[in-house]
Design a protein around this motif. Sequence first.
Motif, mmCIF file in Angstrom:
data_model
loop_
_atom_site.group_PDB
_atom_site.id
_atom_site.type_symbol
_atom_site.label_atom_id
_atom_site.label_comp_id
_atom_site.label_asym_id
_atom_site.label_seq_id
_atom_site.Cartn_x
_atom_site.Cartn_y
_atom_site.Cartn_z
ATOM 1 N N GLY B 54 0.798 -1.218 0.000
ATOM 2 C CA GLY B 54 0.000 0.000 0.000
ATOM 3 C C GLY B 54 0.831 1.268 0.000
ATOM 4 N N LEU B 55 2.114 1.115 -0.287
ATOM 5 C CA LEU B 55 2.982 2.295 -0.306
ATOM 6 C C LEU B 55 3.041 2.918 -1.693
ATOM 7 N N LEU B 56 2.891 2.088 -2.716
ATOM 8 C CA LEU B 56 3.026 2.558 -4.089
ATOM 9 C C LEU B 56 1.770 2.263 -4.883
ATOM 10 N N LYS B 57 1.614 3.032 -5.971
ATOM 11 C CA LYS B 57 0.602 2.659 -6.949
ATOM 12 C C LYS B 57 1.234 2.769 -8.324
ATOM 13 N N ALA B 58 0.595 2.187 -9.307
ATOM 14 C CA ALA B 58 1.203 2.144 -10.625
ATOM 15 C C ALA B 58 0.142 2.287 -11.692
ATOM 16 N N HIS B 59 0.539 2.849 -12.829
ATOM 17 C CA HIS B 59 -0.360 2.812 -13.973
ATOM 18 C C HIS B 59 0.476 2.679 -15.233
ATOM 19 N N ARG B 60 -0.180 2.286 -16.280
ATOM 20 C CA ARG B 60 0.537 2.020 -17.512
ATOM 21 C C ARG B 60 0.543 3.236 -18.413
ATOM 22 N N GLU B 61 1.665 3.441 -19.084
ATOM 23 C CA GLU B 61 1.725 4.446 -20.145
ATOM 24 C C GLU B 61 2.492 3.794 -21.276
ATOM 25 N N GLY B 62 1.754 3.318 -22.282
ATOM 26 C CA GLY B 62 2.380 2.543 -23.346
ATOM 27 C C GLY B 62 2.918 1.257 -22.772
ATOM 28 N N THR B 63 4.167 0.942 -23.065
ATOM 29 C CA THR B 63 4.731 -0.293 -22.505
ATOM 30 C C THR B 63 5.323 -0.044 -21.122
ATOM 31 N N TRP B 64 5.384 1.210 -20.750
ATOM 32 C CA TRP B 64 5.954 1.528 -19.444
ATOM 33 C C TRP B 64 4.937 1.369 -18.312
ATOM 34 N N MET B 65 5.422 0.983 -17.162
ATOM 35 C CA MET B 65 4.626 1.064 -15.955
ATOM 36 C C MET B 65 5.220 2.183 -15.105
ATOM 37 N N ILE B 66 4.390 3.140 -14.793
ATOM 38 C CA ILE B 66 4.861 4.261 -13.998
ATOM 39 C C ILE B 66 4.474 4.042 -12.546
ATOM 40 N N TYR B 67 5.452 4.064 -11.690
ATOM 41 C CA TYR B 67 5.196 3.897 -10.258
ATOM 42 C C TYR B 67 5.306 5.232 -9.547
ATOM 43 N N LYS B 68 4.474 5.409 -8.553
ATOM 44 C CA LYS B 68 4.576 6.585 -7.702
ATOM 45 C C LYS B 68 4.155 6.254 -6.276
ATOM 46 N N LEU B 69 4.514 7.119 -5.359
ATOM 47 C CA LEU B 69 4.081 6.950 -3.979
ATOM 48 C C LEU B 69 2.587 7.218 -3.896
ATOM 49 N N VAL B 70 1.882 6.487 -3.040
ATOM 50 C CA VAL B 70 0.476 6.809 -2.848
ATOM 51 C C VAL B 70 0.397 8.164 -2.146
ATOM 52 N N ASP B 71 -0.713 8.827 -2.361
ATOM 53 C CA ASP B 71 -0.891 10.145 -1.784
ATOM 54 C C ASP B 71 -2.025 10.067 -0.765
ATOM 55 N N PRO B 72 -1.865 10.475 0.478
ATOM 56 C CA PRO B 72 -0.648 11.081 1.013
ATOM 57 C C PRO B 72 0.424 10.046 1.318
ATOM 58 N N VAL B 73 1.647 10.471 1.265
ATOM 59 C CA VAL B 73 2.749 9.570 1.566
ATOM 60 C C VAL B 73 2.704 9.205 3.054
ATOM 61 N N GLU B 74 2.899 7.948 3.313
ATOM 62 C CA GLU B 74 2.957 7.464 4.694
ATOM 63 C C GLU B 74 3.948 8.314 5.511
ATOM 64 N N GLY B 75 3.468 8.882 6.599
ATOM 65 C CA GLY B 75 4.285 9.808 7.376
ATOM 66 C C GLY B 75 5.588 9.218 7.882
ATOM 67 N N LEU B 76 5.541 7.953 8.222
ATOM 68 C CA LEU B 76 6.732 7.304 8.749
ATOM 69 C C LEU B 76 7.835 7.243 7.690
ATOM 70 N N ILE B 77 7.418 7.086 6.458
ATOM 71 C CA ILE B 77 8.367 7.075 5.339
ATOM 72 C C ILE B 77 8.981 8.454 5.170
ATOM 73 N N THR B 78 8.135 9.434 5.085
ATOM 74 C CA THR B 78 8.608 10.803 4.922
ATOM 75 C C THR B 78 9.595 11.172 6.023
ATOM 76 N N ALA B 79 9.204 10.874 7.257
ATOM 77 C CA ALA B 79 10.048 11.233 8.393
ATOM 78 C C ALA B 79 11.416 10.576 8.290
ATOM 79 N N ASN B 80 11.434 9.321 7.888
ATOM 80 C CA ASN B 80 12.712 8.623 7.820
ATOM 81 C C ASN B 80 13.567 9.074 6.648
ATOM 82 N N LEU B 81 12.963 9.295 5.509
ATOM 83 C CA LEU B 81 13.744 9.790 4.377
ATOM 84 C C LEU B 81 14.340 11.145 4.739
#
Lengths: 127, 127
Positions: B54-81
């Motif tokens: 549940g940290l990432l989501k993805a969608h397709r653009e042509g043959t590519w799969m684009i990954y991104k962080l789910v919004d809002p980003v998990e606070g624990l992740i943000t804090a640690n990065l």
Amino acid sequence: MEASEIYKCIADPQRLRILNLLEAGPLCVCHMQEILEVPQVKMSKQLSSMKQLGLLKAHREGTWMIYKLVDPVEGLITANLCYLREAACAECNQLQRDLTKREKLILKVTKIDNDCPQEVCQQITCC
Amino acid sequence: MEASEIYKCIADPQRLRILNLLEAGPLCVCHMQEILEVPQVKMSKQLSSMKQLGLLKAHREGTWMIYKLVDPVEGLITANLCYLREAACAECNQLQRDLTKREKLILKVTKIDNDCPQEVCQQITCC
DNA sequence: ACAATATATACTAAAATTAGTATATATCAT
DNA sequence: ATGATATATACTAATTTTAGTATATATTGT
């Protein structure tokens, strides 16, 4: 110490709870055992792995082994405990409950049982 | 999401690096692969486990799969990065280098190869 | 329809982590 | 020296995680 080692350590809820407890002050194995309600072997093994990692140190007082966080406390640990105490999640509530349980237990073994390691009961206002 | 699940995730340096990259913006699998220099299978499996978590989501653009962080980003992740970017350790330098590498790669695939997913190259000032 | 590219999945082998039982050690009180 | 308490270790079994190879799927361009 590598960040990934620290994360691997706190990825175990029980180890996280141990760090949370020790941040409030030193404790002996049997008291942590009582607070977390885990078998002695498990507690002992987790403590020794954390000591080996370099997060904890220990010394003997009578038959007790007193564990404490190394000084200075690893910043990544402090930062995460701090974050989790503010946050609202099941694990976070657990951490709070552990701290409360710790207070009560130290009071009991100090004042009632009169059977508490020096270094632990020193934390109590009136010992 | 449980804190321990998140810690288990970032206890793997590679997964941490992925989160670090994606915090700067979406990316497709092959570009992350190139930046982190890992085999395709490994990258794909790690991404899918993080998506499942549940940290990432993805969608397709042509043959590519684009990954991104789910919004809002998990606070624990943000804090640690955030913590790690300030800190001084081998892993932290790696995170910085990855971000630099990311910038360069996006510029290259956008301007030179002209072969970059819309959503990724949109991040470049002039695309 | 076919080839090329990007990505995902199935399956298996290998490695690492955890849990449990039994036993050992250290200290203290008798 | 013996028994009680607190703690640690050895060993084994069970579980989980990781890695690798091969194969499958989706999309695009020809």
